[in-house]
Design an enzyme around this catalytic site. Structure first.
Site, PDB file in Angstrom:
ATOM      1  N   GLU A  42     -34.860   3.794  52.421  1.00 58.71           N
ATOM      2  CA  GLU A  42     -34.142   2.828  51.570  1.00 58.71           C
ATOM      3  C   GLU A  42     -34.921   1.529  51.582  1.00 58.71           C
ATOM      4  O   GLU A  42     -35.406   1.106  52.643  1.00 58.71           O
ATOM      5  CB  GLU A  42     -32.743   2.490  52.099  1.00 58.71           C
ATOM      6  CG  GLU A  42     -31.680   3.468  51.771  1.00 58.71           C
ATOM      7  CD  GLU A  42     -30.298   3.011  52.254  1.00 58.71           C
ATOM      8  OE1 GLU A  42     -30.070   1.793  52.425  1.00 58.71           O
ATOM      9  OE2 GLU A  42     -29.451   3.886  52.475  1.00 58.71           O
ATOM     10  N   GLU A  84     -28.143   5.207  59.058  1.00 56.68           N
ATOM     11  CA  GLU A  84     -28.010   3.955  59.800  1.00 56.68           C
ATOM     12  C   GLU A  84     -26.895   3.948  60.844  1.00 56.68           C
ATOM     13  O   GLU A  84     -25.870   3.271  60.668  1.00 56.68           O
ATOM     14  CB  GLU A  84     -27.783   2.790  58.825  1.00 56.68           C
ATOM     15  CG  GLU A  84     -28.936   2.579  57.876  1.00 56.68           C
ATOM     16  CD  GLU A  84     -28.824   1.265  57.113  1.00 56.68           C
ATOM     17  OE1 GLU A  84     -27.824   0.552  57.269  1.00 56.68           O
ATOM     18  OE2 GLU A  84     -29.767   0.947  56.369  1.00 56.68           O
TER      19      GLU A  84
HETATM   20  C1  GAL Z   1     -27.802   0.068  53.689  1.00 55.24           C
HETATM   21  C2  GAL Z   1     -26.871   1.204  53.361  1.00 55.24           C
HETATM   22  C3  GAL Z   1     -26.704   1.451  51.901  1.00 55.24           C
HETATM   23  C4  GAL Z   1     -26.685   0.195  51.061  1.00 55.24           C
HETATM   24  C5  GAL Z   1     -27.746  -0.792  51.485  1.00 55.24           C
HETATM   25  C6  GAL Z   1     -27.680  -2.144  50.799  1.00 55.24           C
HETATM   26  O1  GAL Z   1     -27.517  -0.449  54.926  1.00 55.24           O
HETATM   27  O2  GAL Z   1     -27.356   2.393  53.935  1.00 55.24           O
HETATM   28  O3  GAL Z   1     -25.568   2.245  51.735  1.00 55.24           O
HETATM   29  O4  GAL Z   1     -25.454  -0.317  50.936  1.00 55.24           O
HETATM   30  O5  GAL Z   1     -27.692  -1.020  52.854  1.00 55.24           O
HETATM   31  O6  GAL Z   1     -26.798  -2.986  51.431  1.00 55.24           O
END
Ligand code: GAL
Length: 463
Positions: free
Chosen positions: A358, A169
């Site tokens: 994710e 990200e």
């Molecule tokens: C993303 C990040 C993760 C995690 C997730 C939930 O932006 O890559 O590390 O924290 O959000 O907030």
């Protein structure tokens, strides 16, 4: 669509679970590890909501075998984790810490032994503090340091690791860390943000090239945060505000990698990058052909014109004022948002394969009698997975879905209160307890049962 089984996604679809070094490992100064910007940031007063730090986190450093075994029990076949740059090269450049190299060999070997494919992220936000002291991502030298780090990792692990993610990200860490100052390194303002954006965009391509050169045959990807942007009304001011937000939230890093440059058409201020920070021939260095891209979508954003907001002249209409379903962090739950963002990224000609690297949600989980009844999280996964399946059926080349995250961990500026795990962690004892959502994945991903007793996602949820 409210019912699906894992086989509906096809036999080749990858089911994974993701974690990151700083959020999970702990062992902040063990065996020669250097300090990262997040070690420094968490030590500053008032930066983390609950006043905590990640010196121990959920101790993945020592408990990795147990955690990998849990991922396997749930039926995942991919394990995504990141390398801590300063565990491997404590000062960011120069001397290599063999103990750090060895640690990740142990993690990779444990994945392979368990039948989990490692997906390795090179950079999940924990820049070595020694590099930050020289200017961090605002300094071009960090690009060269990152390229060398990428090459070293490819040489060390390339014979075992076939799937790589260059950055986690880039918009997330440049905006929160260099524009708004709410994440490490806590800088704010355009004079930090714009050079950081440019150097990170260069690093994403140079890192990709280093991986490809040193680990021939590797599949090289990178991840992007993304949100469907919805204009609050159809009046022109709101529509233009939404275009600017889209340029920042969704287009800023993928377009230079595709050879399209920065999206200055929608957000002219980005022209400053060219005027002030780009050097001759940088434009040739920004493109890199990724084998796949990772998308990370948590929520859509409703955006309206706001003349008082510097530069972007737009502000978010917060989900809590809109009577929509929310996660524990007040983020809107919207499968439609996931569907729409998959369509948006699939529409780029240069994007051939997408993985959702994710996806997950935080809720106020309660551990009672050895159980966490997190039905809301199960519903969240049902909704987002249904959206992914719908997009796949409509022709989006989406080939995997990785849940965020395996265990409760250190949620950046939110500290430990925001629990995203499929596995509950008692941070005092480090005891792990699989939540109902973890059991739901275990049901979903279990070997396909005979047709008559085929497991359905939602049925498993209600058990
Ligand atoms: C993303 C990040 C993760 C995690 C997730 C939930 O932006 O890559 O590390 O924290 O959000 O907030």
């Amino acid at each position: 669509m409210d019912q699906f089984s894992s086989s509906d996604f096809g036999a080749a679809f990858k089911w994974g679970v993701a974690i990151s070094a700083f959020q999970n490992e702990g062992a902040h100064d063990a065996q020669g590890k250097g300090m990262s910007v997040w070690d420094a940031f968490t030590a500053r007063k008032g930066k983390i909501k609950d006043g905590t730090h990640a010196r121990h986190a959920c101790n993945f450093f020592e408990l990795y075998a147990e955690d990998i075994a849990l991922a396997k029990q749930m039926g995942f076949t991919v394990f995504r984790f990141s390398l801590s740059w300063c565990r491997i090269i404590p000062n960011g450049t120069g001397a290599v810490n063999q103990a750090g190299i060895d640690f990740y060999h142990r993690v990779i070997d444990a994945c392979l032994a368990a039948g989990l494919e490692p997906y390795v992220t090179l950079y999940h936000w924990d820049l070595p503090q020694a590099l930050e002291q020289k200017g961090g991502w605002c300094h071009r030298g960090t690009v060269f340091a990152f390229e060398a780090f990428a090459a070293l990792c490819a040489r060390a692990y390339g014979h075992k690791v076939k799937n790589w993610l260059v950055l986690n990200e880039p918009f997330g860490f440049t905006s929160l860390g260099y524009m708004l100052g709410v994440h490490a390194p806590g800088k704010f303002g355009l004079s930090y943000f714009l050079p950081a954006v440019h150097h990170v965009a260069l690093a994403q391509a140079e890192g990709g090239r280093a991986l490809r050169a040193e680990a021939p045959g590797a599949r090289v990807g990178t991840t992007y945060s993304c949100s469907q942007i919805i204009p609050y009304t159809t009046n022109n001011n709101d529509l233009q505000a939404a275009r600017r937000a889209d340029a920042l939230f969704n287009r800023l890093f993928i377009e230079p990698s595709l050879g399209m440059g920065y999206p200055a058409d929608a957000f002219p201020l980005l022209k400053r990058i060219e005027r002030r920070y780009a050097l001759w021939r940088d434009w040739e260095k920004l493109p890199f052909h990724f084998d796949f891209i990772g998308l990370q979508n948590y929520f859509p954003l409703v955006v309206r014109y706001n003349a008082f907001m510097p530069y972007v002249q737009a502000s978010e209409v917060k989900a809590r004022y809109r009577q929509v379903p929310l996660t524990g962090l007040g983020w809107e739950i919207s499968g439609q948002g996931m569907y729409s963002i998959l369509q948006q990224f699939a529409a780029y000609k240069g994007v051939k394969e997408i993985m959702v690297t994710e996806s997950g949600a935080a809720f106020d989980d309660v551990l009672r009698n050895g159980e966490v009844k997190d039905d809301e999280r199960i519903r969240y996964f049902q909704e987002y997975l249904s959206a992914v399946l719908l997009a796949k059926r409509s022709g989006v080349p989406v080939s995997g879905y990785f849940a965020w995250t395996l265990t409760d961990n250190f949620e950046w500026a939110e500290g430990y209160k925001a629990r995203f795990g499929l596995v509950h962690v008692d941070f005092d004892t480090q005891r792990r307890t699989m939540k109902d959502s973890g059991k739901w994945f275990r049901e979903l991903l279990a070997q396909p049962a005979p047709q008559s007793a085929k497991r359905r996602g939602p049925e498993a949820a209600s058990r």
